[in-house]
Design an enzyme around this catalytic site. Structure first.
Site, PDB file in Angstrom:
ATOM      1  N   GLU A  39       0.801  -1.237   0.000  1.00  0.00           N
ATOM      2  CA  GLU A  39       0.000   0.000   0.000  1.00  0.00           C
ATOM      3  C   GLU A  39       0.829   1.280   0.000  1.00  0.00           C
ATOM      4  O   GLU A  39       0.318   2.336  -0.361  1.00  0.00           O
ATOM      5  CB  GLU A  39      -0.989   0.027   1.180  1.00  0.00           C
ATOM      6  CG  GLU A  39      -0.317   0.267   2.514  1.00  0.00           C
ATOM      7  CD  GLU A  39      -1.187   0.999   3.534  1.00  0.00           C
ATOM      8  OE1 GLU A  39      -2.334   1.330   3.227  1.00  0.00           O
ATOM      9  OE2 GLU A  39      -0.681   1.246   4.633  1.00  0.00           O
ATOM     10  N   ASN A  40       2.118   1.189   0.414  1.00  0.00           N
ATOM     11  CA  ASN A  40       2.963   2.388   0.469  1.00  0.00           C
ATOM     12  C   ASN A  40       4.120   2.332  -0.519  1.00  0.00           C
ATOM     13  O   ASN A  40       5.100   3.071  -0.391  1.00  0.00           O
ATOM     14  CB  ASN A  40       3.555   2.572   1.871  1.00  0.00           C
ATOM     15  CG  ASN A  40       2.515   2.521   2.970  1.00  0.00           C
ATOM     16  OD1 ASN A  40       2.414   1.530   3.679  1.00  0.00           O
ATOM     17  ND2 ASN A  40       1.724   3.567   3.077  1.00  0.00           N
ATOM     18  N   ASN A  67      -5.517   1.258   3.574  1.00  0.00           N
ATOM     19  CA  ASN A  67      -6.150   2.567   3.400  1.00  0.00           C
ATOM     20  C   ASN A  67      -5.513   3.426   2.311  1.00  0.00           C
ATOM     21  O   ASN A  67      -6.172   4.302   1.754  1.00  0.00           O
ATOM     22  CB  ASN A  67      -6.150   3.332   4.736  1.00  0.00           C
ATOM     23  CG  ASN A  67      -4.767   3.425   5.358  1.00  0.00           C
ATOM     24  OD1 ASN A  67      -4.090   2.412   5.545  1.00  0.00           O
ATOM     25  ND2 ASN A  67      -4.341   4.621   5.675  1.00  0.00           N
ATOM     26  N   HIS A  68      -4.221   3.189   1.982  1.00  0.00           N
ATOM     27  CA  HIS A  68      -3.565   4.025   0.957  1.00  0.00           C
ATOM     28  C   HIS A  68      -3.718   3.481  -0.461  1.00  0.00           C
ATOM     29  O   HIS A  68      -3.116   4.020  -1.391  1.00  0.00           O
ATOM     30  CB  HIS A  68      -2.080   4.206   1.276  1.00  0.00           C
ATOM     31  CG  HIS A  68      -1.843   5.034   2.501  1.00  0.00           C
ATOM     32  ND1 HIS A  68      -2.318   6.331   2.621  1.00  0.00           N
ATOM     33  CD2 HIS A  68      -1.202   4.772   3.657  1.00  0.00           C
ATOM     34  CE1 HIS A  68      -1.972   6.811   3.799  1.00  0.00           C
ATOM     35  NE2 HIS A  68      -1.303   5.890   4.462  1.00  0.00           N
ATOM     36  N   HIS A 176      -0.132  -2.098   8.707  1.00  0.00           N
ATOM     37  CA  HIS A 176      -0.539  -0.691   8.805  1.00  0.00           C
ATOM     38  C   HIS A 176       0.259   0.155   9.795  1.00  0.00           C
ATOM     39  O   HIS A 176       0.520   1.316   9.515  1.00  0.00           O
ATOM     40  CB  HIS A 176      -2.039  -0.526   9.102  1.00  0.00           C
ATOM     41  CG  HIS A 176      -2.487   0.900   9.287  1.00  0.00           C
ATOM     42  ND1 HIS A 176      -2.546   1.790   8.244  1.00  0.00           N
ATOM     43  CD2 HIS A 176      -2.874   1.589  10.384  1.00  0.00           C
ATOM     44  CE1 HIS A 176      -2.975   2.968   8.699  1.00  0.00           C
ATOM     45  NE2 HIS A 176      -3.162   2.876   9.989  1.00  0.00           N
TER      46      HIS A 176
HETATM   47 FE   FE2 Z   1       1.228   1.130   5.484  1.00  0.00          FE
HETATM   48 FE   FE2 Z   2      -2.198   1.685   6.111  1.00  0.00          FE
END
Ligand code: FE2
Ligand code: FE2
Length: 275
Positions: A39-40, A67-68, A176
């Protein structure tokens, strides 16, 4: 079978650890399947087609997220056509992409992967506890070995998910927070659990970002632009061993490797090939 789960890959330093280090590491650990939270991966926020394809090329079999996931616009098209990139399954109906995938090891054994996201101190989407059971039921006939990436902020919510799924899946791994926890264990009914796998990225940072602007937000409460950091890159994750027939976990261990550790393993592999 052995599975390596890699914690959130952050920016170029994280991607370089994967590109240079994963092939040697996967050989050394003799893992059958590699799952990584991506995600990052794109400069700290989101993932693009080029970056996702490169991670798959380096030996990641399935990418999870959180979430990203929507940070880069081109991901909407990419996730629609790439089933090996997951978004949390508990996004409302109609959201692009999917939250689960059944992968195959090199020798044809199935491994289910499910991604869900917590709701405590996070955007409140659909109930992850209800959704994860539906996803497990949907893949039950195809595989005994199932890994759940629970992308969540609160340790209580993550621990709750571990107990909720004990005996139903092989591994519940938290992501996360970007900080690896030391609570890995096998729960009584055979599910391996860890609250957070940690971060694959620059560890001389504030959860992957440059310290100065991140710290400034705490000091003066004003907005500042996050920049991905570069110092002290480390690959974090967990390795589990599972019984293919029952889906029960037999062992779980945390891993945290520096660039140097990974380079040493890559050289050993090259030496073995020469010999
Ligand atoms: Fe993350
Ligand atoms: Fe996250």
């Amino acid at each position: 079978m052995k599975i390596l789960f890699i914690g959130d890959i952050v920016g170029k330093p994280g991607r370089e650890l994967i590109r240079k280090g994963l092939p040697g590491l996967a050989d050394r650990l003799e893992v059958d399947l590699v799952i990584a939270n991506a995600e990052n991966a794109a400069a700290g926020f989101g993932v693009t087609k080029d970056i996702g394809d490169a991670l798959l090329e380096s030996g990641v079999h399935v990418m999870t997220s959180g979430n990203h996931i929507w940070a880069k616009k081109d991901v909407i098209e990419y996730i629609g056509g790439e089933p090996r990139l997951l978004r949390p399954a508990n996004y409302p109906a109609g959201v692009p992409g999917r939250g689960s995938y059944v992968a195959q090891t090199g020798d044809g054994r199935a491994v289910g992967v499910i991604n869900v996201m917590g709701r405590v101190f996070m955007q409140s989407i659909d109930d992850p506890f209800t959704v994860v059971l539906k996803e497990i039921e949907a893949m039950r006939g195809r595989t005994k070995v199932i890994v759940v990436d629970f992308h969540a902020e609160a340790t209580s919510e993550k621990v709750a998910m571990g107990w909720y799924l004990d005996g139903k899946v092989t591994l519940v791994v938290g992501t996360h927070t970007h900080v690896q926890t030391a609570d890995e264990r096998i729960l009584p009914n055979g599910t391996a659990y860890i609250t957070d796998a940690g971060m694959t990225g620059p560890h001389d940072s504030i959860i992957g970002m440059e310290r100065e602007p991140s710290l400034a937000r705490f000091l003066n409460g004003m907005p500042s632009r996050y920049e991905p950091a570069t110092g002290n890159p480390r690959l974090n994750g967990v390795v589990i061993e599972a019984d293919d027939k029952t889906g029960r976990a037999l062992a779980i261990s945390r891993v945290s490797y520096s660039e140097k550790d990974l380079a040493a393993m890559a050289h050993e592999e090259a030496d073995q090939v020469k010999a």
